[in-house]
Design an enzyme around this catalytic site. Structure first.
Site, short mmCIF file in Angstrom:
data_model
loop_
_atom_site.label_atom_id
_atom_site.label_comp_id
_atom_site.label_asym_id
_atom_site.label_seq_id
_atom_site.Cartn_x
_atom_site.Cartn_y
_atom_site.Cartn_z
N ASP A 96 0.82 -1.22 0.00
CA ASP A 96 0.00 0.00 0.00
C ASP A 96 0.85 1.27 0.00
OD1 ASP A 96 0.88 -0.38 2.63
OD2 ASP A 96 -1.09 -0.10 3.55
N ASP A 99 6.66 4.15 3.61
CA ASP A 99 6.76 5.34 4.45
C ASP A 99 8.22 5.48 4.88
OD1 ASP A 99 5.93 7.46 6.06
OD2 ASP A 99 5.24 6.18 7.68
N PHE A 148 -1.21 11.89 6.64
CA PHE A 148 -1.77 10.57 6.94
C PHE A 148 -2.96 10.33 6.02
CE2 PHE A 148 -4.19 7.32 9.08
CZ PHE A 148 -3.18 6.41 9.39
P1 5GP Z 1 7.11 1.80 6.90
O1 5GP Z 1 7.76 0.55 7.46
O2 5GP Z 1 7.44 2.05 5.45
O3 5GP Z 1 7.40 2.99 7.75
O4 5GP Z 1 5.57 1.59 7.11
C1 5GP Z 1 4.72 1.21 6.12
C2 5GP Z 1 3.38 0.91 6.74
O5 5GP Z 1 2.91 1.96 7.60
C3 5GP Z 1 2.35 0.82 5.64
O6 5GP Z 1 2.27 -0.48 5.09
C4 5GP Z 1 1.08 1.29 6.32
O7 5GP Z 1 0.45 0.18 6.93
C5 5GP Z 1 1.55 2.25 7.41
N1 5GP Z 1 1.39 3.66 6.97
C6 5GP Z 1 2.37 4.54 6.69
N2 5GP Z 1 1.87 5.74 6.32
C7 5GP Z 1 0.53 5.62 6.37
C8 5GP Z 1 -0.58 6.52 6.07
O8 5GP Z 1 -0.43 7.70 5.69
N3 5GP Z 1 -1.82 6.01 6.23
C9 5GP Z 1 -2.06 4.74 6.65
N4 5GP Z 1 -3.33 4.36 6.76
N5 5GP Z 1 -1.07 3.87 6.92
C10 5GP Z 1 0.22 4.30 6.78
#
Ligand code: 5GP
Length: 171
Positions: A96, A99, A148
């Site tokens: 999805d 981040d 977000f």
């Molecule tokens: P990362 O390990 O890249 O920091 O985290 C990725 C995960 O964080 C994504 O798969 C998602 O579940 C969650 N996440 C990061 N940013 C957002 C956002 O803006 N909205 C939502 N709903 N989930 C997010």
């Protein structure tokens, strides 16, 4: 609460079709294992595979990331794994959002360790402002600001995944 539409249903459909076409040309003559990452990539995965015309098998995984605090070998926990061996297969992971990049970095390490013929990543969203861990995104639908977002599979406290567009949540 209020939701501002950031990316409309039409824009998403357009971009998913473009990515599907790219995948079709890059994997022509090959078979593909598509691994959708639950729960966030459920809608993106469902829409993307309907644009793919090479033979695929569909798998799902569910992972949770523990963040930087855990210094164990893998700080990603696999809650649900693929059913079949991916060794020697062309693997496309569908996520999805990237981040910080930690979840994908760790998941990539794990899956590449299983010896696939190739590994590629498709991500619906990428937030460059928060990115700490460089992971190559082979197919990216949209780059977004540090906000977000919810909808089109993405949740806030488990809700709003069913929205057909991507929105910015505010109280
Ligand atoms: P990362 O390990 O890249 O920091 O985290 C990725 C995960 O964080 C994504 O798969 C998602 O579940 C969650 N996440 C990061 N940013 C957002 C956002 O803006 N909205 C939502 N709903 N989930 C997010």
């Amino acid at each position: 609460m209020a939701v501002d539409v950031l990316i409309s249903q039409e824009k998403i459909a357009e971009r998913v079709a473009e990515i599907g076409a790219l995948i079709n040309s890059e994997y022509a003559g090959k078979e593909l294992v598509v691994i959708g990452i639950l729960n966030g990539a459920c809608l993106f995965t469902a829409d993307l595979i309907r644009q793919i015309n090479v033979p695929i098998t569909l798998e799902f995984m569910s992972v949770s990331s523990y963040g930087e605090a855990t210094k164990s070998s893998g700080n990603v926990k696999i809650n649900l794994d693929c059913r079949n061996d991916i060794a020697g297969k062309h693997v496309l992971v569908v996520e999805d959002i990237v981040d910080t990049g930690l979840t994908m970095l760790k998941l990539r390490e794990t899956l590449v360790g299983r010896g696939p013929a190739s590994f590629k990543l498709a991500s619906l969203l990428f937030k460059p402002a928060r990115n700490l861990h460089k992971v190559e995104i082979n197919y990216l639908a949209f780059e977004i600001e540090d906000k977000f977002v919810i909808g089109y599979g993405l949740d806030y406290a488990g809700k709003y995944r069913e929205l057909p567009y991507i929105g910015v949540y505010s109280e």
